[in-house]
Motif scaffolding. Sequence first.
Motif, PDB file in Angstrom:
ATOM      1  N   TYR A  40       0.818  -1.207   0.000  1.00  0.00           N
ATOM      2  CA  TYR A  40       0.000   0.000   0.000  1.00  0.00           C
ATOM      3  C   TYR A  40       0.854   1.260   0.000  1.00  0.00           C
ATOM      4  CZ  TYR A  40      -4.298  -2.645   0.603  1.00  0.00           C
ATOM      5  OH  TYR A  40      -5.361  -3.502   0.404  1.00  0.00           O
ATOM      6  N   ALA A  41       2.008   1.214   0.646  1.00  0.00           N
ATOM      7  CA  ALA A  41       2.901   2.378   0.633  1.00  0.00           C
ATOM      8  C   ALA A  41       3.440   2.612  -0.771  1.00  0.00           C
ATOM      9  CB  ALA A  41       4.044   2.169   1.627  1.00  0.00           C
ATOM     10  N   LEU A  42       3.829   1.542  -1.462  1.00  0.00           N
ATOM     11  CA  LEU A  42       4.339   1.673  -2.831  1.00  0.00           C
ATOM     12  C   LEU A  42       3.250   2.172  -3.774  1.00  0.00           C
ATOM     13  CD1 LEU A  42       6.576   1.259  -4.918  1.00  0.00           C
ATOM     14  CD2 LEU A  42       5.854  -1.140  -5.101  1.00  0.00           C
ATOM     15  N   ALA A  43       2.043   1.628  -3.626  1.00  0.00           N
ATOM     16  CA  ALA A  43       0.932   2.079  -4.469  1.00  0.00           C
ATOM     17  C   ALA A  43       0.653   3.561  -4.242  1.00  0.00           C
ATOM     18  CB  ALA A  43      -0.307   1.243  -4.172  1.00  0.00           C
ATOM     19  N   HIS A  44       0.711   3.999  -2.993  1.00  0.00           N
ATOM     20  CA  HIS A  44       0.476   5.416  -2.693  1.00  0.00           C
ATOM     21  C   HIS A  44       1.571   6.287  -3.303  1.00  0.00           C
ATOM     22  CE1 HIS A  44      -0.757   8.973  -0.505  1.00  0.00           C
ATOM     23  NE2 HIS A  44       0.498   9.108  -0.047  1.00  0.00           N
ATOM     24  N   GLN A  45       2.806   5.848  -3.216  1.00  0.00           N
ATOM     25  CA  GLN A  45       3.911   6.631  -3.783  1.00  0.00           C
ATOM     26  C   GLN A  45       3.789   6.717  -5.308  1.00  0.00           C
ATOM     27  OE1 GLN A  45       6.342   8.389  -2.307  1.00  0.00           O
ATOM     28  NE2 GLN A  45       5.419   7.907  -0.313  1.00  0.00           N
ATOM     29  N   LEU A 160      -2.315   9.855 -18.573  1.00  0.00           N
ATOM     30  CA  LEU A 160      -1.095   9.126 -18.214  1.00  0.00           C
ATOM     31  C   LEU A 160      -1.441   7.651 -18.050  1.00  0.00           C
ATOM     32  CD1 LEU A 160       1.907   9.119 -17.316  1.00  0.00           C
ATOM     33  CD2 LEU A 160       1.091   9.440 -14.963  1.00  0.00           C
ATOM     34  N   ASP A 161      -0.758   6.794 -18.832  1.00  0.00           N
ATOM     35  CA  ASP A 161      -0.970   5.349 -18.783  1.00  0.00           C
ATOM     36  C   ASP A 161      -0.304   4.787 -17.508  1.00  0.00           C
ATOM     37  OD1 ASP A 161      -1.305   2.670 -19.207  1.00  0.00           O
ATOM     38  OD2 ASP A 161      -0.705   2.725 -21.321  1.00  0.00           O
ATOM     39  N   ARG A 162      -1.059   4.019 -16.680  1.00  0.00           N
ATOM     40  CA  ARG A 162      -0.556   3.487 -15.407  1.00  0.00           C
ATOM     41  C   ARG A 162      -0.069   2.048 -15.515  1.00  0.00           C
ATOM     42  NH1 ARG A 162      -2.222   5.637 -10.766  1.00  0.00           N
ATOM     43  NH2 ARG A 162      -0.394   4.506 -10.021  1.00  0.00           N
ATOM     44  N   ARG A 163       0.120   1.528 -16.749  1.00  0.00           N
ATOM     45  CA  ARG A 163       0.492   0.123 -16.875  1.00  0.00           C
ATOM     46  C   ARG A 163       1.864  -0.183 -16.270  1.00  0.00           C
ATOM     47  NH1 ARG A 163      -0.994  -1.177 -23.064  1.00  0.00           N
ATOM     48  NH2 ARG A 163      -0.336   1.015 -23.241  1.00  0.00           N
ATOM     49  N   GLN A 164       2.808   0.759 -16.422  1.00  0.00           N
ATOM     50  CA  GLN A 164       4.120   0.517 -15.832  1.00  0.00           C
ATOM     51  C   GLN A 164       4.035   0.455 -14.299  1.00  0.00           C
ATOM     52  OE1 GLN A 164       6.979   3.337 -17.222  1.00  0.00           O
ATOM     53  NE2 GLN A 164       6.917   2.617 -19.345  1.00  0.00           N
ATOM     54  N   ASP A 165       3.228   1.348 -13.722  1.00  0.00           N
ATOM     55  CA  ASP A 165       3.048   1.309 -12.273  1.00  0.00           C
ATOM     56  C   ASP A 165       2.390   0.001 -11.847  1.00  0.00           C
ATOM     57  OD1 ASP A 165       4.140   3.793 -12.199  1.00  0.00           O
ATOM     58  OD2 ASP A 165       2.242   4.861 -11.901  1.00  0.00           O
ATOM     59  N   ASN A 166       1.398  -0.453 -12.616  1.00  0.00           N
ATOM     60  CA  ASN A 166       0.728  -1.709 -12.276  1.00  0.00           C
ATOM     61  C   ASN A 166       1.676  -2.899 -12.400  1.00  0.00           C
ATOM     62  OD1 ASN A 166      -1.656  -0.339 -11.770  1.00  0.00           O
ATOM     63  ND2 ASN A 166      -2.442  -0.619 -13.850  1.00  0.00           N
ATOM     64  N   LEU A 168       4.883  -2.718 -11.943  1.00  0.00           N
ATOM     65  CA  LEU A 168       5.782  -2.627 -10.794  1.00  0.00           C
ATOM     66  C   LEU A 168       5.129  -3.210  -9.547  1.00  0.00           C
ATOM     67  CD1 LEU A 168       8.433  -1.637  -9.565  1.00  0.00           C
ATOM     68  CD2 LEU A 168       7.365   0.601  -9.218  1.00  0.00           C
ATOM     69  N   LEU A 169       3.857  -2.889  -9.336  1.00  0.00           N
ATOM     70  CA  LEU A 169       3.150  -3.450  -8.182  1.00  0.00           C
ATOM     71  C   LEU A 169       3.006  -4.964  -8.298  1.00  0.00           C
ATOM     72  CD1 LEU A 169       0.324  -0.814  -7.607  1.00  0.00           C
ATOM     73  CD2 LEU A 169       2.257  -1.306  -6.095  1.00  0.00           C
ATOM     74  N   ALA A 170       2.686  -5.438  -9.504  1.00  0.00           N
ATOM     75  CA  ALA A 170       2.552  -6.878  -9.706  1.00  0.00           C
ATOM     76  C   ALA A 170       3.884  -7.589  -9.474  1.00  0.00           C
ATOM     77  CB  ALA A 170       2.035  -7.164 -11.120  1.00  0.00           C
ATOM     78  N   GLY A 171       4.982  -6.963  -9.922  1.00  0.00           N
ATOM     79  CA  GLY A 171       6.297  -7.544  -9.687  1.00  0.00           C
ATOM     80  C   GLY A 171       6.636  -7.596  -8.196  1.00  0.00           C
ATOM     81  N   PHE A 172       6.230  -6.545  -7.491  1.00  0.00           N
ATOM     82  CA  PHE A 172       6.462  -6.534  -6.037  1.00  0.00           C
ATOM     83  C   PHE A 172       5.705  -7.681  -5.366  1.00  0.00           C
ATOM     84  CE2 PHE A 172       4.947  -5.250  -1.829  1.00  0.00           C
ATOM     85  CZ  PHE A 172       6.153  -4.984  -1.181  1.00  0.00           C
ATOM     86  N   VAL A 173       4.440  -7.868  -5.741  1.00  0.00           N
ATOM     87  CA  VAL A 173       3.638  -8.941  -5.155  1.00  0.00           C
ATOM     88  C   VAL A 173       4.225 -10.301  -5.499  1.00  0.00           C
ATOM     89  CG1 VAL A 173       1.387 -10.054  -5.163  1.00  0.00           C
ATOM     90  CG2 VAL A 173       1.548  -7.556  -5.090  1.00  0.00           C
ATOM     91  N   LYS A 174       4.622 -10.488  -6.766  1.00  0.00           N
ATOM     92  CA  LYS A 174       5.160 -11.778  -7.188  1.00  0.00           C
ATOM     93  C   LYS A 174       6.459 -12.104  -6.457  1.00  0.00           C
ATOM     94  CE  LYS A 174       6.623 -14.333 -11.294  1.00  0.00           C
ATOM     95  NZ  LYS A 174       6.807 -14.268 -12.777  1.00  0.00           N
ATOM     96  N   THR A 175       7.343 -11.089  -6.389  1.00  0.00           N
ATOM     97  CA  THR A 175       8.612 -11.309  -5.705  1.00  0.00           C
ATOM     98  C   THR A 175       8.393 -11.622  -4.228  1.00  0.00           C
ATOM     99  OG1 THR A 175       9.709  -9.789  -7.231  1.00  0.00           O
ATOM    100  CG2 THR A 175      10.858 -10.293  -5.174  1.00  0.00           C
ATOM    101  N   SER A 176       7.453 -10.914  -3.620  1.00  0.00           N
ATOM    102  CA  SER A 176       7.178 -11.136  -2.201  1.00  0.00           C
ATOM    103  C   SER A 176       6.629 -12.536  -1.967  1.00  0.00           C
ATOM    104  CB  SER A 176       6.177 -10.092  -1.686  1.00  0.00           C
ATOM    105  OG  SER A 176       6.708  -8.783  -1.800  1.00  0.00           O
TER     106      SER A 176
END
Length: 478
Positions: A40-45, A160-166, A168-176
């Motif tokens: 949630y902190a990363l998504a907010h940033q 602004l396309d948010r696919r890169q942010d999404n 990044l979030l998906a990569g964070f979840v997968k890595t975690s």
Amino acid sequence: MTQAQNSGFWLRKSLATRIALASYLFGFLMTGGAIVIGFYALAHQLDTRSSVELLGKRDLLEHVLSEISSQEAISPNKHRFGDLLIGHDDLHLALVDSSTGQNILSFSLIAEQSLPALAPAPANADSVHLWTASTGAQLRTVSASAPLADGRMIRYYLSLDRRQDNRLLAGFVKTSLVGWPLMLLVVALGSWLIARTSLAPLRRFRRLAASVGTQSLSQRISSSGLPTELFELAEEFNSMLKRIDEGYRRLQDFSGELAHEMRTPVATLMGRTQVALSRTRSLSEFREVLEGNVEELERLTRLIADMLFIASADHGQGLVRHEPVELSQEALRVADYLSMVAEERNLRVSIDGAATVQADRLLVQRAITNLLSNALRHAAENSNVRLEIGEHDGYATLAVANQGEPIAPEHLTRIFDRFYRIDSGRARLDGGSGLGLAIVRSIMAAHSGQVKARSSEGGETTFTLMFRATDISPSGAP
């Protein structure tokens, strides 16, 4: 496997395994919470960054529009808008005539899709809108109107396309999710190794417990090098072994002493009986034998009763009934009871002083009786036996003194031991069992008091009962 079996299985788990499992569960909760908070902190940033980037481009866009002379000049200045978007593949721009709603310029398919998607929204320059394109991309769009140099209003849609942010979030979840179990496994393994290493000194306790037997109670655990918690445990464990060893030795001494003392009367009874049965005897002869046997049996009964009393007192069995006891009155009762013994030897008994203690009346009487009878038995004929009562140094005391043969110092240190006799032959003839003074010591121990003996070269021997100050009743108590 039943619930009880499952419970027993987990209870039998090693302490190191329990610590590892507890660390695993604790780490599971803590790292899981950290991952959720981090997500949630990363998504907010990312949301904040995209908003700042979008609003920054909006300001540049409005500046470019303010420098274009008219609506007709927008197409010739298309390159200026391209410079604004260059290097930003995720930015999409559409310009619309505010008065007619006609699309003037679009830089991508997504920009064209933003027009119908956001047309109903109010054109507030400070507002940011979220919407989803037909490709499934999530976009953040700022829509407002800005004036050209001639004052004509142009409406813009900057997305602004948010696919890169999404991604990044998906990569964070997968890595975690991939690293989380591995990290927890490392934590559990590390905790198990640390716990097993830290608990290694406990093997000393296991080895000692496995080796301790009735013949090896003197063994102790070495406390050198142990941590504080295990050092204290080792000291307490050694103290427990010491108490068990002392108790076992007392039990051995008790059984040995009892067997030794019972051997003589039992042998006497058996010998007299065998002799009596060896040939035909008259009724009077059998009666004489039986009377002698009764005396031995009475002595044996007293011996057993005295030993049982000492054993129960040494082990704290039997409650001591505390009540106000006037020592002078109890001494007078005992002196009256033993007056015939004193008269036989022309002995005079005197009682001086007074003190009241909280104690068991019958036990105090027995202690005084044992001391006074012992003093009368060993006092010189035509002498005085004194009972002196008082309070000294926080103790209520009762001293019994007599004149007779002095007791050597080496005997004074052992005179209160069970079956100890200075002159064993004489004591047996007097009917003594060697338990009288041992009983006095047990009675005083039951009252948390003391009994002391001293003997001078002049022949005066004194035995003193000492009751603690906390057991002394107020003066004048009934």
